[in-house]
Scaffold this motif. Structure first.
Motif, PDB file in Angstrom:
ATOM      1  N   SER A 199      67.054 -18.511  -2.463  1.00 32.60           N
ATOM      2  CA  SER A 199      67.050 -17.322  -2.361  1.00 32.60           C
ATOM      3  C   SER A 199      65.776 -16.405  -2.060  1.00 32.60           C
ATOM      4  O   SER A 199      64.566 -17.019  -1.929  1.00 32.60           O
ATOM      5  N   GLY A 200      65.884 -15.188  -1.825  1.00 32.85           N
ATOM      6  CA  GLY A 200      64.687 -14.394  -1.476  1.00 32.85           C
ATOM      7  C   GLY A 200      65.071 -12.992  -1.544  1.00 32.85           C
ATOM      8  O   GLY A 200      66.048 -12.649  -1.305  1.00 32.85           O
ATOM      9  N   GLY A 201      64.083 -12.059  -1.320  1.00 38.82           N
ATOM     10  CA  GLY A 201      64.207 -10.534  -1.556  1.00 38.82           C
ATOM     11  C   GLY A 201      64.497 -10.173   0.131  1.00 38.82           C
ATOM     12  O   GLY A 201      63.664 -10.518   0.825  1.00 38.82           O
ATOM     13  N   LEU A 202      65.402  -9.245   0.004  1.00 40.43           N
ATOM     14  CA  LEU A 202      65.344  -8.559   1.482  1.00 40.43           C
ATOM     15  C   LEU A 202      64.569  -7.219   1.781  1.00 40.43           C
ATOM     16  O   LEU A 202      64.178  -7.016   2.742  1.00 40.43           O
ATOM     17  N   ASP A 203      64.247  -6.630   0.583  1.00 33.23           N
ATOM     18  CA  ASP A 203      63.190  -5.386   0.647  1.00 33.23           C
ATOM     19  C   ASP A 203      62.116  -5.781   0.021  1.00 33.23           C
ATOM     20  O   ASP A 203      61.197  -4.753  -0.445  1.00 33.23           O
ATOM     21  N   ARG A 208      62.365 -18.230  -3.367  1.00 28.79           N
ATOM     22  CA  ARG A 208      62.526 -19.000  -4.537  1.00 28.79           C
ATOM     23  C   ARG A 208      63.753 -20.051  -4.378  1.00 28.79           C
ATOM     24  O   ARG A 208      64.589 -19.878  -3.487  1.00 28.79           O
ATOM     25  N   THR A 209      63.343 -21.252  -4.896  1.00 23.35           N
ATOM     26  CA  THR A 209      64.143 -22.540  -4.822  1.00 23.35           C
ATOM     27  C   THR A 209      64.591 -22.806  -6.180  1.00 23.35           C
ATOM     28  O   THR A 209      63.746 -23.074  -7.113  1.00 23.35           O
ATOM     29  N   ASP A 210      65.939 -23.025  -6.560  1.00 21.11           N
ATOM     30  CA  ASP A 210      66.493 -23.376  -7.695  1.00 21.11           C
ATOM     31  C   ASP A 210      67.274 -24.791  -7.357  1.00 21.11           C
ATOM     32  O   ASP A 210      68.094 -24.963  -6.388  1.00 21.11           O
ATOM     33  N   VAL A 211      67.328 -25.602  -8.422  1.00 22.28           N
ATOM     34  CA  VAL A 211      68.220 -26.782  -8.325  1.00 22.28           C
ATOM     35  C   VAL A 211      68.523 -27.459  -9.787  1.00 22.28           C
ATOM     36  O   VAL A 211      67.616 -27.261 -10.800  1.00 22.28           O
ATOM     37  N   ASP A 212      69.606 -27.980  -9.717  1.00 22.90           N
ATOM     38  CA  ASP A 212      69.948 -28.577 -10.962  1.00 22.90           C
ATOM     39  C   ASP A 212      70.773 -29.692 -10.686  1.00 22.90           C
ATOM     40  O   ASP A 212      71.576 -29.600  -9.480  1.00 22.90           O
ATOM     41  N   TYR A 213      70.793 -30.809 -11.522  1.00 24.34           N
ATOM     42  CA  TYR A 213      71.934 -31.885 -11.278  1.00 24.34           C
ATOM     43  C   TYR A 213      72.025 -32.504 -12.628  1.00 24.34           C
ATOM     44  O   TYR A 213      70.956 -33.017 -13.478  1.00 24.34           O
ATOM     45  N   GLY A 214      73.321 -33.089 -12.982  1.00 20.92           N
ATOM     46  CA  GLY A 214      73.512 -33.624 -14.328  1.00 20.92           C
ATOM     47  C   GLY A 214      74.812 -34.553 -14.010  1.00 20.92           C
ATOM     48  O   GLY A 214      75.540 -34.414 -13.142  1.00 20.92           O
ATOM     49  N   GLY A 215      75.040 -35.351 -14.869  1.00 18.66           N
ATOM     50  CA  GLY A 215      75.992 -36.318 -15.002  1.00 18.66           C
ATOM     51  C   GLY A 215      75.886 -37.436 -15.921  1.00 18.66           C
ATOM     52  O   GLY A 215      75.108 -37.521 -16.989  1.00 18.66           O
TER      53      GLY A 215
END
Length: 843
Positions: A199-203, A208-215
């Motif tokens: 994600s990032g700002g347009l103005d 930013r990078t987000d991540v998650d994983y579970g199992g």
């Protein structure tokens, strides 16, 4: 540290993860289904399963997991999907969506002032409300000076649910939180998969990078891993990377056939986030009907005094040795935490639940605070006498004379800044909560029993390294330092610095804290279920000790002087500012006292029908005062003992009652409340102490309706609050507490179609007074956020989110109590319009 950042970013960019559910819910769901067997923590340990049906089970600040309609506590929740779609810029903005929670979310990613239902914010932080992660406090005290609990919290894809309990049993199932508890509950892997998002700002410049994983690793072992990394200016342009860093969290859970489980978890947070303090804004009109206007070249909701040409300062550290400190560090939390949760069945229906966490916490808080703002020539002559001259001291024009001060920066203004620069050496804490709970038959009903013991140790080790400088009032990160010389050309400042101290605060506040607070609390609860009636009562006995020492000339002449002459830059020449160098005196004042207090809560809930319940509850809870008592009139500086024993603890008494309804996709909750609050506190920006009582009463409303693709969540709180007693300033008795609006509200309509979702998040407040004298008003405002999500393919979502779409000024704080001569006040506003976009891939 750079290696850690690179490793964290690489880990998140490379890991596979699943998609979130698309439904957004800010209240409990409409099912009574309890947590499934494979979610062992949901019943009674302050965590929750990832099954959506469990969201109606209250697990925060209660004895055991309880259905919302069967409980006499007031609770609301926000789930993971809501967090993703609304994309709040900070944790404080997220919490504004909880009914009954008043959040002044204008300080950036941390340093928000948070209160509950008319309870006061006399200084900063969240004094009467505790922020938790997975059922244990982030910090034992939510208002540590320059170390507010929310600074050390980041809401990311690891969060499964944010659950809030206002009043009620928060007094007896958590220490130092009589107003309520907000619990950030982590995912634990019961739901297989995760997500990856960029994600990032347009103005605005933030990426930013987000991540998650579970199992599942096996039928009985689950895990979850996630985090984020970001970099950029932040929401306001400053000309450098003012936000940079990230977080990683992980847990693994082993469950057993008998319903028990054991979970290990860890967290590492190292993130720099700019902290927005009050900035100058012009006020016209009258105190009762003011208009807040941007200054030429400086927007109160889009600009800040932070600037690329003002990046670091020279000062003395806690050992009085020269050090260069970076303003770019901003709010800099560094947290390494490890914890254990376990449930051990010991008999039929009886369990021992143990939670333990150790957190190594350090970092810093650095941000410019304008002590005063005035015309450039007037500021110069106040420092250098009649005919004083001005010169640029930083930036591309450094060394050049300012020929026309009235046009400086486009507005002819200068700010005399005190840099709030605090080295947070240790806020380490260790917490442990162990409890035994179960139930026995009693006549035609069931008696539930809980008993437990809580213990914590909280360190507060910090050095206040404040200094001062003079700078232009310009936005866009373009502000510059300014030097002053006398009419004869004799320098008064050095690189913009008039004194290596808090010159504009009377050279106060060069301090050192080395404190620790031990809290212990046995607690017990009895609950009786008799058909449609649920009765419960609980007690908590807190006893604690405060030990350590403080140093600083603010203690008085007996503890040493705070100003010295020092060749701070080591060039062999003593300049005028080097004759005003703040030092920490070697003589320290001890802190040495004990305290104890009793909290209690009792409630009744009557289930009128399957869909309707009535409830009532009365509670008294205490909040032990911590570092804000030091340097004040309540502590004997020679012995460290309390002069006034009552100063150790402030009590909150609350009465609440109401009705709950939930059926067929509709839920409605109405609660009336009354609260009486004691408050002893200290505010760093004004150097004022408080000793007063408050009273508040009002009504809290919350509801949700879902019909096909449409849903609407809404909440509102009306509060009538008064200052009932003030020892130090009786003139304010009968006034409304500062910054307390009569009505706050939130509304979230949403439409969920096959491939498209869109909605709005509307947050608002009516007007309030800037200060307790009830003269200058802060106007009410409505902030409109919006989002639209498009799913072009399975497990791929593109979202555009707009925050404060109409770019309103939302004034949350004003330092002045009335419009001054010249019409310029120092205020904090919510941030103006920001647009972001995100691409999420689910696995």
């Amino acid at each position: 540290m750079k290696a850690i950042h690179i490793l964290l970013a690489t880990t998140m960019l490379g890991a596979p993860v699943p998609a979130f559910a698309q439904a957004a819910t800010t209240t409990a769901t409409t099912t009574d289904t309890a947590a499934p067997p494979e979610a062992p923590a949901a019943a009674d340990d302050g965590a929750a399963s990832e099954d959506p049906g469990s969201e109606d089970i209250v697990v925060t600040a209660v004895a055991q997991g309880t259905n919302r309609l069967d409980s006499s506590v007031t609770v609301s929740s926000i789930n993971a999907a809501t967090l993703v779609e609304l994309a709040p810029r900070t944790s404080g903005e997220l919490l504004r969506n909880l009914p009954g929670i008043r959040v002044e979310a204008s300080g950036g990613d941390g340093n928000a002032n948070i209160s509950v239902r008319g309870l006061p914010v006399a200084s900063g932080g969240s004094k009467f409300l505790q922020l938790q992660e997975d059922g244990l406090p982030i910090l034992e005290f939510g208002d540590i000076t320059f170390g507010n609990a929310d600074i050390f919290l980041r809401a990311d894809f690891n969060v499964r649910t944010v659950e809030s309990v206002r009043g009620g049993s928060a007094s007896t199932f958590a220490s130092n939180s009589p107003g309520g508890v907000i619990n950030f509950i982590s995912k634990t892997g019961e739901q297989e998969g995760g997500a990856f998002q960029v994600s990032g700002g347009l103005d605005y410049r933030e990426f930013r990078t987000d991540v998650d994983y579970g199992g599942r690793l096996s039928d009985s072992v689950t895990y979850h891993l996630g985090g984020f990394y970001r970099v950029g200016d932040g929401q306001r342009t400053v000309g450098y990377d003012a936000v940079r860093g990230g977080q990683i969290k992980a847990n693994i859970t082993k469950s057993f056939d008998n319903g028990g489980y054991v979970r290990l978890y860890g967290k590492y947070l190292d993130d720099r986030a700019i902290g927005y303090l009050p900035n100058p804004v012009r006020v016209t009109g009258s105190n009762g009907d003011p208009t807040y206007e941007n200054l030429p070249g400086f927007s109160i909701n889009n600009d800040t005094l932070h600037a690329g040409a003002i990046r670091n300062v020279l000062t003395l550290d806690g050992s009085n040795q020269p050090v260069r400190r970076s303003i770019a560090d901003g709010q800099h939390p560094v947290v390494a935490a490890i914890g254990l949760e376990t449930k051990i069945p010991v008999a039929d229906g009886w369990n021992i639940v143990e939670r333990f966490r150790y957190a190594d916490i350090s970092g810093g808080f650095t941000s410019p605070f304008p002590a005063s703002v005035g015309g450039a020539q007037s500021v110069a002559e106040a420092l250098g006498g009649a005919g004083a001259q001005l010169f640029y001291a930083s930036g591309p024009q450094s060394g050049q004379r300012i020929a026309n001060p009235s046009a400086l920066g486009g507005n002819g203004l200068l700010a005399n800044v005190v840099l709030f620069d605090v080295d947070l050496k240790s806020l380490n804490n260790v917490t442990n909560d162990i409890r035994l709970n179960g139930s026995v038959p009693m006549g035609d009903g069931t008696l539930s029993i809980t008993g437990g013991f809580y213990a914590s140790r909280q360190d507060i080790q910090s050095d206040w390294l404040w200094t001062s400088f003079v700078q232009t009032v310009q936005g866009g990160g373009n502000s510059q330092l300014v030097d002053v010389r006398t009419a004869a050309g004799v320098p008064v400042t050095q690189n913009g610095v008039p004194g290596y101290s808090a010159s504009f605060f009377g050279n106060c506040c060069r301090r050192s804290y080395d404190l620790n607070y031990t809290t212990m609390a046995p607690f017990a609860q009895l609950g009786l279920e008799l058909g449609a009636i649920n009765l419960d009562g609980s007690l908590r006995y807190d006893f604690g000790r405060a030990r350590g020492s403080v140093a600083g000339s603010d203690l008085g002449a007996a503890f040493g002087t705070g100003i010295a002459t020092r060749d701070i830059d080591g060039d062999g020449v003593i300049t005028a500012p080097e004759r005003q160098v703040a030092v920490i005196p070697s003589q320290r004042s001890p802190l040495n006292y004990d305290y104890d207090y009793l909290s209690y809560s009792a409630g009744i809930n009557f289930r009128l029908t399957d869909a309707t319940a009535l409830f009532a509850r009365y509670s008294r809870g205490g909040r032990a005062n911590a570092d804000r008592l030091t340097f004040g009139p309540s502590i004997n500086p020679a012995t460290g003992a309390l002069i006034d024993q009552g100063a150790a603890v402030d009590f909150v008494r609350q009465l609440e009652g109401g009705v709950k309804y939930r059926a067929g996709g509709v839920s409605l909750y109405a609660t009336g409340f009354w609260a009486r609050t004691e408050e002893q506190n200290f505010e760093a920006t004004t150097q004022r102490f408080f000793d007063r009582n408050y009273e508040a009463k009002g009504v809290e409303l919350e509801g949700r309706v879902a019909r096909g693709p449409f849903s609407l969540s809404a909440g509102g709180t009306y509060t009538d609050a008064k200052i009932k007693r003030d020892v130090l300033n009786p003139a304010v008795v009968g006034n409304r507490p500062r910054r307390q609006a009569e009505f706050i509200y939130q509304v979230t309509p949403q439409v969920e179609l096959d491939r498209v979702s869109f909605g709005a998040n509307i947050l608002g407040t009516t007007s309030s007074y800037a200060q307790d004298n009830n003269q200058l008003k802060m106007p009410g405002y409505t902030q409109v956020n919006g989002f639209v999500s498009f799913r072009p393919a399975e497990n791929i979502t593109v979202t555009v989110n707009g925050n404060n779409l109409f770019d309103v000024k939302g004034i949350t704080e004003v330092e002045e109590g009335a419009i001054p001569t010249g019409g310029i006040v120092r205020a904090r506003s919510i941030t103006g319009r920001t647009i972001s976009a995100a691409l999420r891939v689910g696995f």
